[in-house]
Design a protein around this motif. Structure first.
Motif, PDB file in Angstrom:
ATOM      1  N   ASP A   1       0.689  -0.963  -0.095  1.00 48.06           N
ATOM      2  CA  ASP A   1       0.109   0.086   0.575  1.00 48.06           C
ATOM      3  C   ASP A   1       0.965   1.636  -0.001  1.00 48.06           C
ATOM      4  O   ASP A   1       0.577   2.154  -0.707  1.00 48.06           O
ATOM      5  N   TRP A   2       2.114   1.454   0.403  1.00 47.25           N
ATOM      6  CA  TRP A   2       3.305   2.480   0.964  1.00 47.25           C
ATOM      7  C   TRP A   2       2.958   2.776  -0.527  1.00 47.25           C
ATOM      8  O   TRP A   2       3.416   3.912  -1.152  1.00 47.25           O
ATOM      9  N   CYS A   3       3.522   1.421  -1.462  1.00 49.84           N
ATOM     10  CA  CYS A   3       4.793   1.195  -2.557  1.00 49.84           C
ATOM     11  C   CYS A   3       3.070   2.762  -3.673  1.00 49.84           C
ATOM     12  O   CYS A   3       3.092   3.188  -3.983  1.00 49.84           O
ATOM     13  N   ILE A   4       1.810   1.899  -3.665  1.00 55.69           N
ATOM     14  CA  ILE A   4       1.159   2.247  -4.465  1.00 55.69           C
ATOM     15  C   ILE A   4       0.346   4.203  -4.312  1.00 55.69           C
ATOM     16  O   ILE A   4       0.511   4.467  -4.823  1.00 55.69           O
ATOM     17  N   ASP A   5       0.633   3.460  -3.004  1.00 54.25           N
ATOM     18  CA  ASP A   5       0.068   5.298  -1.985  1.00 54.25           C
ATOM     19  C   ASP A   5       1.688   6.511  -2.593  1.00 54.25           C
ATOM     20  O   ASP A   5       1.568   7.871  -3.006  1.00 54.25           O
ATOM     21  N   PHE A   6       3.215   6.274  -3.084  1.00 55.78           N
ATOM     22  CA  PHE A   6       4.330   6.478  -3.317  1.00 55.78           C
ATOM     23  C   PHE A   6       3.954   7.008  -4.648  1.00 55.78           C
ATOM     24  O   PHE A   6       4.306   8.130  -5.219  1.00 55.78           O
ATOM     25  N   LEU A   7       3.617   6.325  -5.707  1.00 57.96           N
ATOM     26  CA  LEU A   7       3.575   6.446  -6.492  1.00 57.96           C
ATOM     27  C   LEU A   7       2.054   7.138  -7.294  1.00 57.96           C
ATOM     28  O   LEU A   7       2.172   8.462  -8.235  1.00 57.96           O
TER      29      LEU A   7
ATOM     30  N   CYS B   1       5.494  12.975   2.070  1.00 60.80           N
ATOM     31  CA  CYS B   1       5.942  14.250   1.851  1.00 60.80           C
ATOM     32  C   CYS B   1       6.092  14.739   0.390  1.00 60.80           C
ATOM     33  O   CYS B   1       6.392  16.337   0.623  1.00 60.80           O
ATOM     34  N   LEU B   2       5.830  13.795  -0.474  1.00 55.28           N
ATOM     35  CA  LEU B   2       5.618  14.776  -2.024  1.00 55.28           C
ATOM     36  C   LEU B   2       4.111  15.426  -2.755  1.00 55.28           C
ATOM     37  O   LEU B   2       4.551  15.843  -3.801  1.00 55.28           O
ATOM     38  N   LYS B   3       3.021  15.015  -1.481  1.00 55.07           N
ATOM     39  CA  LYS B   3       2.240  15.320  -1.906  1.00 55.07           C
ATOM     40  C   LYS B   3       1.204  16.976  -2.774  1.00 55.07           C
ATOM     41  O   LYS B   3       0.627  16.549  -3.383  1.00 55.07           O
ATOM     42  N   ALA B   4       2.365  17.290  -2.404  1.00 55.70           N
ATOM     43  CA  ALA B   4       2.161  18.261  -2.760  1.00 55.70           C
ATOM     44  C   ALA B   4       2.397  19.225  -4.042  1.00 55.70           C
ATOM     45  O   ALA B   4       2.858  19.955  -5.273  1.00 55.70           O
ATOM     46  N   TYR B   5       2.454  18.168  -5.157  1.00 53.07           N
ATOM     47  CA  TYR B   5       4.364  18.368  -6.276  1.00 53.07           C
ATOM     48  C   TYR B   5       3.108  17.790  -7.089  1.00 53.07           C
ATOM     49  O   TYR B   5       3.566  16.709  -6.958  1.00 53.07           O
ATOM     50  N   PRO B   6       2.969  18.066  -8.521  1.00 49.65           N
ATOM     51  CA  PRO B   6       2.213  17.469  -8.551  1.00 49.65           C
ATOM     52  C   PRO B   6       2.912  16.018 -10.356  1.00 49.65           C
ATOM     53  O   PRO B   6       2.724  14.866  -9.781  1.00 49.65           O
ATOM     54  N   LYS B   7       4.647  16.416 -10.322  1.00 49.04           N
ATOM     55  CA  LYS B   7       5.265  15.535 -10.742  1.00 49.04           C
ATOM     56  C   LYS B   7       5.497  14.323  -9.659  1.00 49.04           C
ATOM     57  O   LYS B   7       6.168  13.509 -11.026  1.00 49.04           O
ATOM     58  N   TYR B   8       5.099  14.546  -9.227  1.00 51.85           N
ATOM     59  CA  TYR B   8       5.819  12.908  -7.803  1.00 51.85           C
ATOM     60  C   TYR B   8       4.344  11.654  -7.809  1.00 51.85           C
ATOM     61  O   TYR B   8       4.313  11.002  -7.516  1.00 51.85           O
ATOM     62  N   LYS B   9       2.933  13.306  -8.858  1.00 50.75           N
ATOM     63  CA  LYS B   9       1.859  11.977  -8.446  1.00 50.75           C
ATOM     64  C   LYS B   9       1.834  11.103 -10.230  1.00 50.75           C
ATOM     65  O   LYS B   9       1.253  11.655 -11.007  1.00 50.75           O
ATOM     66  N   LYS B  10       2.773  10.194 -10.126  1.00 57.14           N
ATOM     67  CA  LYS B  10       2.937   9.565 -11.004  1.00 57.14           C
ATOM     68  C   LYS B  10       1.582   8.801 -12.315  1.00 57.14           C
ATOM     69  O   LYS B  10       1.316   8.476 -13.597  1.00 57.14           O
TER      70      LYS B  10
END
Length: 824
Positions: free
Chosen positions: A436-442, A448-457
């Motif tokens: 679940d962590w891996c899916i959330d991360f991607l 930590c990176l929720k505010a940055y669209p480029k990391y929402k792959k």
């Protein structure tokens, strides 16, 4: 498959062998029958005994019946691009016998874009590829169509992939292919390893029926001839990388015989090539250089030159370890210890590359103590014991890359894909929380990176007709392009291309070396003396130079440490020499040649038995030295050295410099430190309690994990090493990954990529498990503490190691000669 059909296919195979006047070997027959009976399997037999045809003939015999279905039918995965051409030649000759319309293709980093596009539109029946190119194919929108009619996969040299993250990458790709092709059969070819059941299980998953293990009683004889010191010496030093004793090697070699001279590093291969060209000017056109940093066209010229006989000698690295078929190679040379058994056998097998052939290898030690290693290796080989190769486990960076690859291509259903991945051997312990962590991360960038669209792959897309079912895709085309540009698990310092100002490309260097050059500097690379002109757009421009220079590039990652099995055997070899007057069958030429060194060692200090630990104290006017001989390999010795330095400093504050090699380590203090306290504090120094914590405190652990995290960040796609529009320097990559490291460490405890970095440092850089085992073993040893008036032969290489790390305007050879004169 019914018995009649199976027999029909088998008869086809036998006709092909009859046509070539070959007699099938027992293991080949077993492989064909097992394959035709629908089994998966792994073949482990000695190099050059016919593994390829053992794995290939079964699928080939069935191919005509499958070829009416469009798309790819047989996939052959190989670890090296260089193997592809030879494999294609072998397959072509066999394929034409079964069906002249069978098409065979190669897809790797050297394949043109035009050819790749053709393969997507109309895939060949058989495709030879690498793990990286296979991942790229999975990231294609057409991947399901391409692999729809795949019925067989063959993995060549599986043992070469298993020991690294390339094995994880391959394993994950196989899990997707198995999930989409229920009747898929997978076979692997491997050298002899100690955990073959695990190797077989890794290719088919943990739930499938156990794979068929095909082995053979073929005993390929291996003869090792060591180049022994011509002059009796009492100090074990052979000059820089063994080159000082080159004349002894040349006396043994025949100039007219085809010869591969294996080195362990690219730097070493450049030096030996330079030496041989200088010493044998009459052979200048017949000696060549081959390593992974040379341009692919340069490597191809060398490979073709060996095959047609124009080139007689090649100085090479592991770039020619594997199955490139030079028939015949008459002489094999190993320069310096191969450090593990499998590598030595693999290289020796390049000679007599045929069933029943006798392999010969000439061993050229780089220092005399390496003769212990080759003596130990010979005994291990005769005993039939094999080393284990373990797949890295729970490599989350590779998993994240794989999921994005699927999302770039056909997309993936998270519940289906989770089951497939948990069926992989190296991900069998993956838990739901980490998934679940891996899916959330991607999907969201993690905590930590929720505010940055480029990391929402990846983005959800609901399946048609089923509101509760959905797949993940990468919809941003720029992200797809960037991801494909960075697929792979091989990370290193950033490479810079080396090119003539007006002319061809020679190869590549690591940025760290290139950026230290000044205009006009000369250096030796690709077997040529070059002058640096300028760097522009990650290309280093050069011109030929007549000026001499001793500067040769070094590449990160060239260090090798001895294996666990070899270190244990080394102790046995030294134990054999305890009684210097003893003679018998167990004493060989190598150990006999070491007698002068051993007698000097006995006179100055002692020779330890298998259950003894030798420690020496040697004082000079300015320094106090402690030498400890564990014989456990450089990485383990380095870890224990830091541990002891930390623990000793707690007893009495001091600063130590540390040196380590495969035989032991040294601690040096500029103060008059009383190292005799090691006898009193021995149990404290070797205690395993709080080992991990003590090691982390002893070493700059955060810096090590930061550097490790840089590689993990690249593989996971967090930081992009390659960019199709602009390039990033190594320092930029390090700064980017360091920022992420600091943020994740501070704001997200339990971040999986940070945890992975910590684990990898402990396992692969510090080798915690081996350190713990060594300390446990030492607790049962008798301590021998000797205070010496001069450095002993065992201690001398550690002194030389220290000299290499000190600045001087004198060459290392001159400084060593002075040292020998001083203490002889």
């Amino acid at each position: 498959m019914n018995i009649t059909t199976s027999k029909t296919y088998l008869e086809k195979i036998k006709k092909f062998f009859d046509k070539n006047e070959w007699e099938p070997l027992t293991f080949q027959l077993e492989s064909w029958e097992a394959y035709l009976n629908g089994e998966n399997g792994i073949i482990q037999v000695p190099t050059g005994c016919g593994k390829t045809y053992a794995a290939l003939m079964g699928p080939l015999s069935k191919l005509k019946d499958f070829r009416k279905n469009s798309g790819l039918n047989i996939l052959l995965i190989t670890p090296l691009k260089a193997l592809s051409r030879d494999l294609k030649n072998s397959i072509d000759s066999a394929a034409n016998f079964f069906d002249k319309e069978i098409t065979v293709g190669i897809r790797n980093g050297d394949t043109s874009q035009y050819e790749k596009k053709k393969q997507i539109l109309n895939p060949p029946n058989i495709l030879i590829t690498t793990p990286e190119s296979l991942s790229l194919l999975l990231s294609n929108k057409e991947s399901k169509r391409i692999f729809k009619n795949l019925f067989s996969i063959i993995i060549d040299e599986w043992h070469e992939l298993m020991g690294s993250k390339r094995g994880n990458q391959c394993e994950l790709s196989l899990s997707w292919l198995r999930g989409n092709n229920k009747d898929l059969q997978i076979w692997a070819m491997s050298a002899t390893i100690g955990n073959i059941e695990e190797a077989g299980r890794a290719i088919i998953g943990i739930k499938a029926k156990a794979p068929k293990i095909i082995s053979s009683n073929i005993q390929k004889e291996l003869e090792i001839t060591s180049v022994l010191p011509e002059e009796e010496t009492t100090f074990p030093w052979g000059g820089h990388l063994g080159i000082k004793n080159y004349s002894s090697l040349l006396k043994i070699l025949d100039k007219n015989k085809s010869t591969l001279l294996f080195t362990n590093t690219r730097n070493q291969s450049e030096r030996w090539y330079q030496c041989l060209k200088f010493c044998l000017p009459e052979m200048e056109e017949k000696i060549a250089l081959h390593h992974g940093s040379l341009d692919k066209d340069e490597r191809k010229i060398v490979e073709d030159g060996v095959k047609n006989g124009l080139i007689k000698w090649v100085v090479c690295t592991s770039s020619l370890d594997l199955g490139i078929d030079f028939q015949p190679v008459d002489q094999i040379v190993q320069i310096g210890s191969a450090k593990n058994i499998a590598r030595l056998i693999q290289r020796a097998g390049r000679s007599a590359h045929r069933p029943g052939g006798k392999s010969n290898i000439i061993f050229m030690p780089t220092n005399s103590l390496e003769l212990f290693e080759i003596s130990a290796m010979r005994r291990i080989i005769k005993s039939g014991i094999s080393e284990k190769i373990n797949l890295p486990e729970l490599s989350f960076d590779v998993l994240l890359q794989h999921l994005v690859s699927l999302a770039c291509g056909p997309g993936f259903n998270p519940s289906i894909e989770k089951k497939r991945i948990k069926d992989c051997w190296s991900y069998r312990n993956l838990n739901d929380k980490d998934w679940d962590w891996c899916i959330d991360f991607l999907e969201y960038g993690g905590k930590c990176l929720k505010a940055y669209p480029k990391y929402k792959k990846i983005e959800k897309e609901k399946s048609k007709g089923d509101k509760n079912n959905f797949n993940y895709f990468v919809k941003d085309k720029s992200l797809v392009r960037m991801h494909k540009y960075n697929i792979g698990t091989i990370t290193s310092d950033k490479f810079i291309n080396v090119k003539y100002l007006r002319g061809k490309t020679l190869g590549n260097l690591e940025e760290n070396f290139a950026t230290k050059l000044k205009t006009g500097d000369t250096f030796y690379f690709a077997g040529k003396m070059l002058q640096f002109v300028k760097i522009r757009d990650m290309t280093l421009y050069v011109k030929k130079s007549s000026r001499k220079s001793s500067l040769i590039p070094a590449w990160v990652g060239g260090q090798m440490a001895i294996s666990d099995l070899l270190s244990d055997s080394l102790r046995k070899e030294i134990d054999l020499c305890k009684d210097l007057n003893h003679s018998g069958n167990h004493i060989n030429k190598e150990l006999n040649s070491l007698l002068p060194i051993l007698k000097k060692q006995k006179t100055i200090s002692d020779i330890p038995k298998r259950n003894q630990l030798l420690i020496e104290i040697f004082k000079t006017k300015d320094l106090t030295n402690l030498f400890v001989f564990t014989l456990d390999g450089k990485l383990v010795n380095e870890g224990i050295a830091f541990l002891w330095a930390s623990r000793l400093a707690k007893k009495k504050q001091s600063t130590f410099s540390i040196t380590a090699n495969d035989f032991g380590f040294s601690l040096t203090s500029s103060e008059d430190y009383d190292f005799s306290i090691v006898e009193k504090e021995f149990s404290y120094l070797i205690k395993n309690n709080n080992l991990e914590e003590d090691l982390e405190n002893a070493i700059n652990f955060s810096e090590l994990t930061k550097r490790r995290f840089k590689n993990i960040a690249q593989i996971s796609g967090l930081v992009n090493q390659n960019n199709p529009t602009k390039t990033k320097s190594s320092s930029q990559l390090q700064i980017s990954s360091s920022l992420f490291y600091d943020v994740f460490t501070r704001y997200e405890k339990g971040h999986l990529l940070i945890k992975q970095a910590h684990q990898e440092v402990k396992e692969y850089q510090l080798e915690n498990k081996r350190i713990a085992n060594t300390l446990e073993r030492l607790s049962n040893f008798k301590l021998i503490l000797k205070e010496t008036q001069t450095p002993s032969p065992f201690a001398f290489p550690l002194l030389v190691e220290r000299l290499k790390n000190t600045l001087s305007n004198e060459s290392i050879e001159k400084r060593v000669e002075k040292l020998i004169k001083k203490y002889n």
